[in-house]
Design an enzyme around this catalytic site. Structure first.
Site, PDB file in Angstrom:
ATOM      1  N   ARG A 248      12.013  -6.548   5.095  1.00  0.00           N
ATOM      2  CA  ARG A 248      11.916  -5.097   4.880  1.00  0.00           C
ATOM      3  C   ARG A 248      12.950  -4.350   5.710  1.00  0.00           C
ATOM      4  O   ARG A 248      13.169  -4.656   6.882  1.00  0.00           O
ATOM      5  CB  ARG A 248      10.508  -4.636   5.259  1.00  0.00           C
ATOM      6  CG  ARG A 248      10.276  -3.172   4.998  1.00  0.00           C
ATOM      7  CD  ARG A 248       8.823  -2.841   4.862  1.00  0.00           C
ATOM      8  NE  ARG A 248       8.091  -2.884   6.111  1.00  0.00           N
ATOM      9  CZ  ARG A 248       6.814  -2.559   6.223  1.00  0.00           C
ATOM     10  NH1 ARG A 248       6.122  -2.214   5.157  1.00  0.00           N
ATOM     11  NH2 ARG A 248       6.211  -2.619   7.381  1.00  0.00           N
TER      12      ARG A 248
ATOM     13  N   ARG B 247      12.255  -2.133  11.160  1.00  0.00           N
ATOM     14  CA  ARG B 247      11.221  -1.612  12.061  1.00  0.00           C
ATOM     15  C   ARG B 247      10.969  -2.631  13.157  1.00  0.00           C
ATOM     16  O   ARG B 247      10.897  -3.817  12.891  1.00  0.00           O
ATOM     17  CB  ARG B 247       9.928  -1.389  11.269  1.00  0.00           C
ATOM     18  CG  ARG B 247       9.783   0.023  10.771  1.00  0.00           C
ATOM     19  CD  ARG B 247       8.679   0.156   9.751  1.00  0.00           C
ATOM     20  NE  ARG B 247       7.370  -0.293  10.207  1.00  0.00           N
ATOM     21  CZ  ARG B 247       6.250  -0.143   9.504  1.00  0.00           C
ATOM     22  NH1 ARG B 247       6.280   0.429   8.310  1.00  0.00           N
ATOM     23  NH2 ARG B 247       5.105  -0.569   9.965  1.00  0.00           N
TER      24      ARG B 247
ATOM     25  N   ARG C 297      -8.772   1.066  10.021  1.00  0.00           N
ATOM     26  CA  ARG C 297      -8.230  -0.266  10.335  1.00  0.00           C
ATOM     27  C   ARG C 297      -9.256  -1.094  11.096  1.00  0.00           C
ATOM     28  O   ARG C 297      -9.029  -2.274  11.331  1.00  0.00           O
ATOM     29  CB  ARG C 297      -7.091  -0.074  11.281  1.00  0.00           C
ATOM     30  CG  ARG C 297      -5.630  -0.141  11.026  1.00  0.00           C
ATOM     31  CD  ARG C 297      -4.948  -0.846  10.019  1.00  0.00           C
ATOM     32  NE  ARG C 297      -3.597  -1.179  10.386  1.00  0.00           N
ATOM     33  CZ  ARG C 297      -2.513  -0.488  10.052  1.00  0.00           C
ATOM     34  NH1 ARG C 297      -2.602   0.616   9.353  1.00  0.00           N
ATOM     35  NH2 ARG C 297      -1.330  -0.913  10.407  1.00  0.00           N
TER      36      ARG C 297
ATOM     37  N   ARG D  13       0.454  -8.789  14.031  1.00  0.00           N
ATOM     38  CA  ARG D  13      -0.170  -7.858  13.064  1.00  0.00           C
ATOM     39  C   ARG D  13      -1.097  -8.597  12.107  1.00  0.00           C
ATOM     40  O   ARG D  13      -2.129  -8.065  11.705  1.00  0.00           O
ATOM     41  CB  ARG D  13       0.909  -7.103  12.288  1.00  0.00           C
ATOM     42  CG  ARG D  13       1.591  -6.047  13.153  1.00  0.00           C
ATOM     43  CD  ARG D  13       2.923  -5.636  12.575  1.00  0.00           C
ATOM     44  NE  ARG D  13       2.801  -4.697  11.490  1.00  0.00           N
ATOM     45  CZ  ARG D  13       3.775  -4.448  10.614  1.00  0.00           C
ATOM     46  NH1 ARG D  13       4.921  -5.083  10.707  1.00  0.00           N
ATOM     47  NH2 ARG D  13       3.593  -3.571   9.660  1.00  0.00           N
TER      48      ARG D  13
ATOM     49  N   LYS E 190       0.827  -1.208   0.000  1.00  0.00           N
ATOM     50  CA  LYS E 190       0.000   0.000   0.000  1.00  0.00           C
ATOM     51  C   LYS E 190       0.867   1.266   0.000  1.00  0.00           C
ATOM     52  O   LYS E 190       0.607   2.203  -0.741  1.00  0.00           O
ATOM     53  CB  LYS E 190      -0.934   0.033   1.232  1.00  0.00           C
ATOM     54  CG  LYS E 190      -1.852  -1.178   1.338  1.00  0.00           C
ATOM     55  CD  LYS E 190      -2.862  -1.036   2.473  1.00  0.00           C
ATOM     56  CE  LYS E 190      -2.264  -0.914   3.851  1.00  0.00           C
ATOM     57  NZ  LYS E 190      -1.534  -2.124   4.307  1.00  0.00           N
TER      58      LYS E 190
END
Ligand code: AMP
Length: 212
Positions: free
Chosen positions: A123, A156, A88, A167, A13
């Site tokens: 990532r 992160r 969300r 998550r 996204k």
């Protein structure tokens, strides 16, 4: 054009928000980025959000709705916006309706969850210029160093394995129900989020029309 980008963390996204902003000249509003900035600046909101974010839990709905509605009052949003990572939860979506936050189209990034887990684990982010990279899919000129600004890349905290798992659970329980919510309003457009960045951009363009 007022858009929501919906989908699990790691679906692309944020990457596509950059493309849409450039192609259609509307700002991208990421509540995740706003919260990370608040954490870095150690504001009261940042202090409240920090631990929740690190675990991969959601920040309370009322904080998000307040932060979002304030941001949308800024002049750059008057011709439209891209909402990346918000709403969300159903409470946030209903709260946005009550606040008259308009939405034309919801792009639902459709992708298997095992694929996003692989993407998130690799990532890396630049703490200085916020560029994101992937250890497998996006080789760097120099390992561990941002191609754009030369800073040392970091992971992160919420991309660590325990947080990623949480998550995904949070996504399934709290965010996925929004697919039905927006389908029933006739606003949902599914995007196949597998494939290259260019392929996904082309699919988005089919839905949004020619760039400006
Ligand atoms: P993101 O960058 O969108 O993956 O967001 C990172 C983290 O910020 C999430 O895991 C949540 O802890 C928090 N967050 C971002 N957007 C929201 C939202 N709309 N509602 C609740 N928490 C959020």
């Amino acid at each position: 054009m007022k858009l929501i980008l919906l989908g699990p963390p790691g679906a692309g996204k944020g990457t596509q928000a950059v493309y849409i902003t450039e192609a259609y000249q509307i700002p991208s509003i990421s509540t995740g980025e706003m919260l990370r900035a608040a954490v870095a600046a150690k504001t009261p909101l940042g202090k409240e959000a920090k631990t929740l974010m690190e675990k991969g839990d959601l920040v309370p709905d009322d904080l998000i709705l307040r932060m979002l509605s304030e941001r949308l009052l800024e002049s750059d949003c008057k011709n439209g916006y891209i909402l990346d990572g918000v709403p969300r939860t159903l409470v946030q979506a209903e709260g946005m309706d009550k606040l008259n936050i308009e939405v034309d189209k919801v792009l639902n990034f459709d992708i298997p969850l095992d694929e996003v887990v692989a993407r998130l684990s690799g990532r890396r982010v630049c703490p200085t210029c916020q560029a994101t990279y992937h250890v497998l899919f996006q080789p760097l000129k120099e390992e561990g160093i941002c191609d754009k600004c030369g800073s040392k890349l970091t992971t992160r905290k919420d991309d660590e394995p325990a947080s990623i798992e949480n998550r995904m659970e949070v996504y399934l329980a709290q965010t996925q129900p929004l697919i039905t919510y927006y389908k029933e309003k006739g606003k949902l457009f599914d995007i196949n989020a597998l494939g290259s960045k260019d392929e996904v951009e082309a699919r988005i363009q089919e839905i949004l029309g020619e760039p400006v």
